[in-house]
Write a protein that holds these residues in place. Structure first.
Motif, mmCIF file in Angstrom:
data_model
loop_
_atom_site.group_PDB
_atom_site.id
_atom_site.type_symbol
_atom_site.label_atom_id
_atom_site.label_comp_id
_atom_site.label_asym_id
_atom_site.label_seq_id
_atom_site.Cartn_x
_atom_site.Cartn_y
_atom_site.Cartn_z
ATOM 1 N N GLU A 194 0.874 -0.823 -0.155
ATOM 2 C CA GLU A 194 0.293 0.343 0.014
ATOM 3 C C GLU A 194 1.240 1.549 -0.012
ATOM 4 N N ARG B 235 2.623 1.340 -3.597
ATOM 5 C CA ARG B 235 0.961 2.360 -3.969
ATOM 6 C C ARG B 235 0.868 3.809 -4.074
ATOM 7 N N VAL C 217 -6.683 9.853 -2.674
ATOM 8 C CA VAL C 217 -7.533 7.795 -3.943
ATOM 9 C C VAL C 217 -7.095 7.001 -3.433
ATOM 10 N N GLN C 218 -6.441 6.725 -2.874
ATOM 11 C CA GLN C 218 -5.491 5.921 -2.670
ATOM 12 C C GLN C 218 -5.543 5.260 -1.411
ATOM 13 N N LYS D 94 -8.395 6.362 0.649
ATOM 14 C CA LYS D 94 -9.182 6.018 0.773
ATOM 15 C C LYS D 94 -9.884 4.211 -0.015
ATOM 16 N N ARG D 95 -8.637 3.526 -0.966
ATOM 17 C CA ARG D 95 -8.533 2.869 -1.421
ATOM 18 C C ARG D 95 -7.731 1.783 -0.773
ATOM 19 N N GLY E 139 -10.326 0.181 2.309
ATOM 20 C CA GLY E 139 -11.670 -0.383 1.790
ATOM 21 C C GLY E 139 -12.112 -1.762 1.584
ATOM 22 N N GLY F 65 -12.544 -4.439 -0.198
ATOM 23 C CA GLY F 65 -12.251 -5.086 -1.098
ATOM 24 C C GLY F 65 -12.853 -6.701 -1.743
#
Length: 850
Positions: free
Chosen positions: A526, A529, A544-545, A547-548, A551, A553
């Protein structure tokens, strides 16, 4: 051969290898050029001393050099896996993914194009079979990154350029060697019957099988190394076995591409090991492989170059023409990819644009090296290859390698300078001025405190302070001239630094045994990324990343679906526990990033940027806490167990540090230290197992909190819980749709839902139920129910619900009252049935529960 003389020659070779770096730096040449020159000089000198009648004094040494055990098997089975695995192990794979289309195009498509173009060009100017010409094309299509990357790393050339060349070389070698194996078998078996199409069709299965073998053995190796964290030398030993075992299994047992398998295994170890192997052990492992690859690559160049004088003895004038044909065709084939195919990929939005200076540097930087020489040697030693093919392969491969090293290698550095790739961008230049100014200010403060404690002569201290102050003033002046860096760029640079520091914190937590390997691996990925998203899209990419990353998944949603529809709870329990552990760890890591902003980023980028970064981190912390709080509502008590476990593991780590320090200070002896360490380790092992999330136990706890069932005896509530099915919902999930056929009801165990009926919105919370009127009135749904928080629901099908209504007076009165409020009348027979005549219905209902 005298073993003492042989050992002396080997010692001299290692000494020469050790001196290669300084000599190459002095001459401003790639190391490989110097190594090739050493090999040629040794081969020429040994041949001369052996043949000259002037003296016999050095004949034993000359004979030892000429009779060195140089064979293709040594190159292919010892040196080659070492080189390939080390490159795969040290590449920054996640950063290389930014340019994966470019890398694959240069590595695979370019190899095929170069092999075909060189092969057919040679077939037009020689009498060799087409298959033999294609074999030569495959051999010379491999590129060597060592010379090029060493130049890039010695200059401020863009790292993207080095990554593309390194990634190209790694995959390029795998593809070219797989083609080499295909064509070599055809040359040996049916040199007079070329079947190019059939040969090319055998290429994909070799690659696919090789990748499969490499991935499997790589994962096994990572698992085993993760079990050996207390024995770092054991981890290095396991890693040493990986490339050789993989190569032999794929190449000799399964008939696949051994080199492709080694590349795949190395990439798996590179990608997965940092999250399972302690950072210190990982650094030791990479250092060991760096030394092995350095020695292997150097020895290949020297040993192969020893053969050059022997090959030169058979050199003809026409052979020089063939070498030039190969060199020209190879450049043309590379240009076709760089100027023909890559622009098309950019237009199709499959790849980022490769700038013109990059393409020129990549075109001229396609140097050949150790792998080309090793493959050529394998052909010259193969007894099944015709003599003329052997001679041609040796001459062309060695000659072309020398051409790339002596012509392209020696001119690449000036070319990079002429293209301006060795100069910092205006942003990096301005940033470096500010970094230097900040660093010198810190140095002045530290040196001032140090000189006071050393009691140096005041006059010397004042003179040095004045000299250093002048240097600092010049640095501050240059930094003031660089105030035109946009805040947007500063924020991007700050966020990249934050993500990098986040990666360091994860590794530190893993090293201190505060984080399990699986979680560390996930959080490292992570962080990588985050870096990639921030580099490409700035602040929005970071948001955005981040928050992703929190998540649930797709796998979590699938597991929830299995739990809801099939009743299979184990995957959902495991993934929920993983999510809890991840969020708790991420919450702690994000909080630790604020100190880094104040300590480092503030002094370089200023108060405004640091305040914006603090704000971004606060919003990220709020996002994490919001998701974590939702899970706490669904699974009360579990997050607290994880937090208690984290505190206890931190305490044990600190306790062990205290014992280590006391031992170093001599206050306790090694025997006592060993005993205390064993006690701490026993407690660590007890905390290694994560608390179990038991959904069935949680369901019984939820029933206890619902007022309707609070008065039931514990035994009856336990049996009743088996009738209910647990369902979990996230905010926004639709739980009941308008016009659905009524088949069950839901009790809200935790959370809140929103019911939309006839334009009116009603909110319901813990202890309430919905969906009962559709069952009681035998009609389709007239409301839409949506979760507005994380919810836990207990559901019953319609038959079970009706049995429960008839057996539970409080529930029967509640549903009657709710129906009356909505203007509906429920059939009394449906509500009561024969409940009055059979007061033990609830007990029998419970007995029917599984």
């Amino acid at each position: 051969m005298d073993i003492a003389v042989l050992l002396g020659v080997l010692a001299a070779l290692f000494l020469a290898i050790g001196l290669t770096g300084p000599v190459a730096e002095r001459l401003r040449l790639p190391d490989t050029v110097v190594l090739a020159a050493i090999g040629i000089a040794l081969g020429t000198g040994a041949t001369w001393f052996w043949l000259t009648p002037l003296t016999d004094a050095l004949n034993p040494v000359a004979l030892a050099i000429l009779k060195l055990p140089i064979s293709s098997e040594v190159f292919l089975y010892v040196f080659l896996p070492t080189l390939i695995f080390e490159v795969a192990l040290t590449l920054n794979l996640r950063r290389m993914l930014d340019d994966w289309v470019v890398v694959l195009c240069l590595a695979v498509v370019a190899v095929l194009v170069a092999t075909l173009m060189i092969g057919f060009a040679l077939s037009q100017v020689t009498t060799l079979p087409v298959i033999a010409c294609l074999l030569i094309g495959a051999i010379v299509s491999t590129t060597d990154p060592s010379a090029v990357v060493s130049i890039f790393r010695a200059t401020p050339a863009p790292q993207r350029l080095a990554r593309i060349v390194e990634g190209e070389s790694l995959l390029n070698d795998a593809a070219a060697i797989a083609l080499f194996a295909v064509f070599l078998s055809d040359v040996v078996l049916r040199a007079d019957k070329p079947d190019v199409a059939a040969a090319l069709l055998r290429f994909p299965p070799l690659v696919i099988m090789g990748v499969t073998v490499g991935v499997i053995l790589g994962r096994i190796a990572v698992w085993l190394m993760g079990r050996l964290n207390a024995w770092p030398l054991g981890q290095v030993s396991v890693s040493l076995a990986v490339p050789y075992a993989t190569f032999l299994l794929a190449d000799k047992v399964l008939g696949a591409s051994g080199v492709v398998a080694v590349v795949a295994a190395g990439m798996i170890v590179n990608f997965m090991a940092p999250g399972r192997v302690n950072p210190g052990a990982m650094a030791q492992l990479r250092a060991a492989w760096g030394l092995m690859a350095y020695l292997a690559g150097s020895l290949i160049f020297i040993l192969a170059a020893l053969l050059i004088p022997r090959l030169a003895a058979t050199l003809r004038l026409a052979d020089i023409g063939l070498i030039l044909v190969v060199a020209f065709t190879a450049l043309v084939a590379r240009a076709v990819i760089l100027y023909g195919i890559l622009p098309l990929l950019t237009l199709a939005r499959l790849s980022r644009r490769v700038e013109q200076p990059y393409r020129v540097a990549i075109l001229w930087g396609g140097l050949r090296g150790a792998v080309t020489l090793a493959l050529a040697l394998a052909v010259t030693e193969n007894i099944g290859v015709p003599l003329e093919v052997k001679r041609m392969v040796g001459i062309v491969a060695v000659g072309f390698t020398l051409f790339t090293l002596l012509v392209q290698g020696t001119t690449l550095r000036p070319l990079i300078s002429w293209l301006g790739l060795d100069r910092l961008s205006p942003l990096d230049r301005a940033l470096s001025d500010q970094v230097v100014a900040v660093a010198l200010q810190s140095v002045r403060e530290t040196v001032a405190d140090t000189t006071k404690s050393l009691a140096l002569q005041p006059a010397i201290v004042r003179e040095e302070a004045v000299r250093f102050g002048a240097r600092l003033a010049r640095a501050v002046e240059r930094a003031d001239e660089a105030k035109d860096i946009l805040d947007r760029d500063r924020i991007t640079l700050g966020l990249v630094a934050l993500a990098g520091y986040e990666r360091d914190l994860v590794l530190e937590a893993f090293r201190d045994d505060l984080m399990p390997a699986r979680l560390a691996e996930r959080m490292l990925a992570e962080a990588d990324r985050l870096i990639e998203a921030t580099r490409s899209e700035g602040r929005s990419g970071y948001r955005v990343q981040s928050k992703r990353a929190i998540g649930s998944g797709r796998a979590y949603r699938w597991a929830a679906g299995l739990h809801t529809r099939v009743g299979l709870s184990a995957p959902f329990e495991r993934l929920t526990a993983d999510q809890f552990e991840h969020l708790v760890a991420q919450s702690q890591i994000v909080r630790g990033l604020h100190a880094f902003i104040d300590l480092r980023i503030l002094r370089i980028h200023g108060r405004r940027v640091s305040d914006l970064l603090h704000d971004l981190l606060d919003r990220r912390s709020d996002d994490v806490e919001k998701v974590l709080e939702g899970l706490r509502l669904q699974f009360p008590g579990y997050a607290e167990k994880l937090e208690r476990r984290l505190i206890r593991r931190t305490s044990l780590q600190q306790e062990m540090r205290e014992y280590d320090q006391l031992t170093e200070d001599g206050l306790i002896g090694p025997e006592l230290h060993k005993t205390l360490k064993a006690e701490v380790e026993a407690q660590r092992q007890a905390l290694a197992l994560r608390p179990k999330l038991d959904l069935s136990l949680q369901k019984r706890d939820f029933l206890r909190d619902i007022p309707l069932f609070a008065g039931l005896p514990e035994v009856e509530r336990l049996r009743l819980s088996a009738k209910f099915h647990t369902q979990y919902a996230a905010p926004g999930d639709v739980l009941m749709e308008h016009s659905q056929i009524a088949r069950g009801v839901w009790f809200i165990a935790s959370g809140a839902v929103e019911m939309l009926q006839a334009g009116q919105v009603t909110r319901m919370g813990t202890g309430e139920l919905f969906g009962e009127l559709g069952v009681l009135l035998k009609r389709t749904r007239r409301a839409r129910v949506t979760a507005i928080t994380h919810c836990t629901l207990l559901s019953l099908d319609q038959d079970q619900f009706l049995d429960l209504v008839r057996a539970n007076t409080a529930l029967r009165e509640m549903v009657t009252e709710r129906a009356a409020k909505r203007g509906a009348t429920v059939d009394p027979e449906m509500l009561t049935g024969h409940a009055a005549a059979r007061p033990g219905m609830l007990r029998r209902l419970l007995r029917r529960a599984p």
